[in-house]
Write a protein that holds these residues in place. Sequence first.
Motif, mmCIF file in Angstrom:
data_model
loop_
_atom_site.group_PDB
_atom_site.id
_atom_site.type_symbol
_atom_site.label_atom_id
_atom_site.label_comp_id
_atom_site.label_asym_id
_atom_site.label_seq_id
_atom_site.Cartn_x
_atom_site.Cartn_y
_atom_site.Cartn_z
ATOM 1 N N VAL A 187 -6.393 -6.934 -10.666
ATOM 2 C CA VAL A 187 -7.109 -5.776 -10.137
ATOM 3 C C VAL A 187 -8.256 -6.285 -9.267
ATOM 4 O O VAL A 187 -8.697 -7.424 -9.405
ATOM 5 C CB VAL A 187 -7.667 -4.869 -11.273
ATOM 6 C CG1 VAL A 187 -6.554 -4.121 -11.976
ATOM 7 C CG2 VAL A 187 -8.476 -5.692 -12.282
ATOM 8 N N PRO A 188 -8.774 -5.448 -8.364
ATOM 9 C CA PRO A 188 -9.876 -5.909 -7.505
ATOM 10 C C PRO A 188 -11.135 -6.266 -8.278
ATOM 11 O O PRO A 188 -11.906 -7.128 -7.856
ATOM 12 C CB PRO A 188 -10.124 -4.706 -6.578
ATOM 13 C CG PRO A 188 -8.844 -3.942 -6.577
ATOM 14 C CD PRO A 188 -8.286 -4.117 -7.951
ATOM 15 N N CYS A 189 -11.365 -5.600 -9.410
ATOM 16 C CA CYS A 189 -12.581 -5.800 -10.196
ATOM 17 C C CYS A 189 -12.256 -5.682 -11.679
ATOM 18 O O CYS A 189 -11.470 -4.819 -12.080
ATOM 19 C CB CYS A 189 -13.621 -4.744 -9.805
ATOM 20 S SG CYS A 189 -15.106 -4.756 -10.840
ATOM 21 N N SER A 190 -12.898 -6.518 -12.489
ATOM 22 C CA SER A 190 -12.617 -6.507 -13.930
ATOM 23 C C SER A 190 -13.031 -5.202 -14.591
ATOM 24 O O SER A 190 -12.549 -4.874 -15.687
ATOM 25 C CB SER A 190 -13.345 -7.675 -14.617
ATOM 26 O OG SER A 190 -14.752 -7.551 -14.475
ATOM 27 N N PHE A 191 -13.915 -4.424 -13.942
ATOM 28 C CA PHE A 191 -14.360 -3.170 -14.541
ATOM 29 C C PHE A 191 -13.374 -2.027 -14.325
ATOM 30 O O PHE A 191 -13.600 -0.911 -14.784
ATOM 31 C CB PHE A 191 -15.752 -2.804 -14.014
ATOM 32 C CG PHE A 191 -16.821 -3.701 -14.575
ATOM 33 C CD1 PHE A 191 -17.320 -3.506 -15.845
ATOM 34 C CD2 PHE A 191 -17.277 -4.783 -13.841
ATOM 35 C CE1 PHE A 191 -18.276 -4.350 -16.385
ATOM 36 C CE2 PHE A 191 -18.232 -5.642 -14.360
ATOM 37 C CZ PHE A 191 -18.737 -5.425 -15.639
ATOM 38 N N ASP A 192 -12.279 -2.308 -13.638
ATOM 39 C CA ASP A 192 -11.212 -1.313 -13.524
ATOM 40 C C ASP A 192 -10.385 -1.353 -14.810
ATOM 41 O O ASP A 192 -9.225 -1.757 -14.821
ATOM 42 C CB ASP A 192 -10.337 -1.595 -12.299
ATOM 43 C CG ASP A 192 -9.255 -0.539 -12.095
ATOM 44 O OD1 ASP A 192 -9.307 0.505 -12.771
ATOM 45 O OD2 ASP A 192 -8.349 -0.781 -11.273
ATOM 46 N N GLN A 193 -11.005 -0.924 -15.897
ATOM 47 C CA GLN A 193 -10.349 -0.964 -17.198
ATOM 48 C C GLN A 193 -9.237 0.074 -17.320
ATOM 49 O O GLN A 193 -8.363 -0.038 -18.175
ATOM 50 C CB GLN A 193 -11.387 -0.785 -18.306
ATOM 51 C CG GLN A 193 -12.301 -1.978 -18.499
ATOM 52 C CD GLN A 193 -11.552 -3.206 -18.986
ATOM 53 O OE1 GLN A 193 -10.980 -3.230 -20.068
ATOM 54 N NE2 GLN A 193 -11.530 -4.262 -18.159
#
Length: 392
Positions: A313-319
Amino acid sequence: MEGKENECNQQHSVLVSVDRGALVMKYIIDDRKYHFKSAFDTETGAYVRTGILDENGRDTGVDPFMASFPHLIDVGVMGHCIHGRTGLCVKAGIGCYQSGLLVEQPNMTVEHFRWIAEQCKGRCNQLALGGRGDPDQHECFEDLLRISRENNLVPNFTTSGYGMTPELAVLCKKYCGAVAVSWYRSEYTLNAIQMLLSAGVKTNIHYVLGRNSIDEAIDRLERNAFPAGINAVIFLLHKPAGQGSKANVLDFDDPRVAQFFAQVDRQHPFKVGMDSCNVPGALNYCRNILPESLDTCEGGRYSCYIGADMVMVPCSFDQQKRYEVQLSEETTIENAWNSDPFVRFRDKMRAACPNCEKRALCMGGCPLMPEIVFCGSEKRTIPTEIEKEKSL
């Protein structure tokens, strides 16, 4: 000097030996697709890049929006968290965005990690080891560090310090560029910091900044009350993901936010840094920081996250995995980087705040969680229509 060229990526990288009293390796990437160059010092961690270069190789001063391959990859090698399962994160007031208290999955295999590292050789600077747990507790921790270095990648990681030992600290000194210890306000936090410093490791503190912790942050910055010998304190903005609550999200108009950035603006005996989620706040409140030195959200532009399940994913916070791509032998990192989900993620930044004079420096802030952005400008827009249209 070694060189490697990737024709499809139109990218060329070299390792250059520079004698400055000691051997220092600088990693230079010539991104021919997006017409810029970047340099990374594997010894100090310094990273610089040019603006977009014109046909004569002159810098136009325009910052390139993205790279043709990520310069840093956050590799979630941990699928479960020993520290999180104890409940000590919650006790320290930290809402784990990966839900380490609740979720238990297998760690990333060495074979998968090697597959990632081999694709990154000559194209990426750093691997930030992470995931749902302390990377130093991975069953093959030394193998992960060694494989990184074998592929000319600098490994870094963040730990709670809960399982840190002098032996692990020695491994960190041998392989890592830096290690960050999360600020859990506990004896094991301080012990881990001292073990790493004693081993000669460049040691940072990662401090989660939310409503419940900003008063302490202001107080400690005022008094310079962090352990002696650390390299830097890095402030990470609390996000409402996983166990992270919306109630702990800081508001732009909270007067303590301005007080906090006033302290960031001061000189300290240690470096003070922040994650890119804090950049809108620095632009609005800091007066002594060169704006050009700030890099807003790198997600999908210069960095990405790959979990233990090999989902990128582009960012780890895209949970919620709204922009996920499942990696496989047929779907490489480069395929995922150029995929439709990543394009959609970038489109939100491209479309944000078109009438704002700070747009190039901020790009509207976090594309995932607009509520965390420190901005009250009337010119601010939150692009949502692009994503809605794409999902129809």
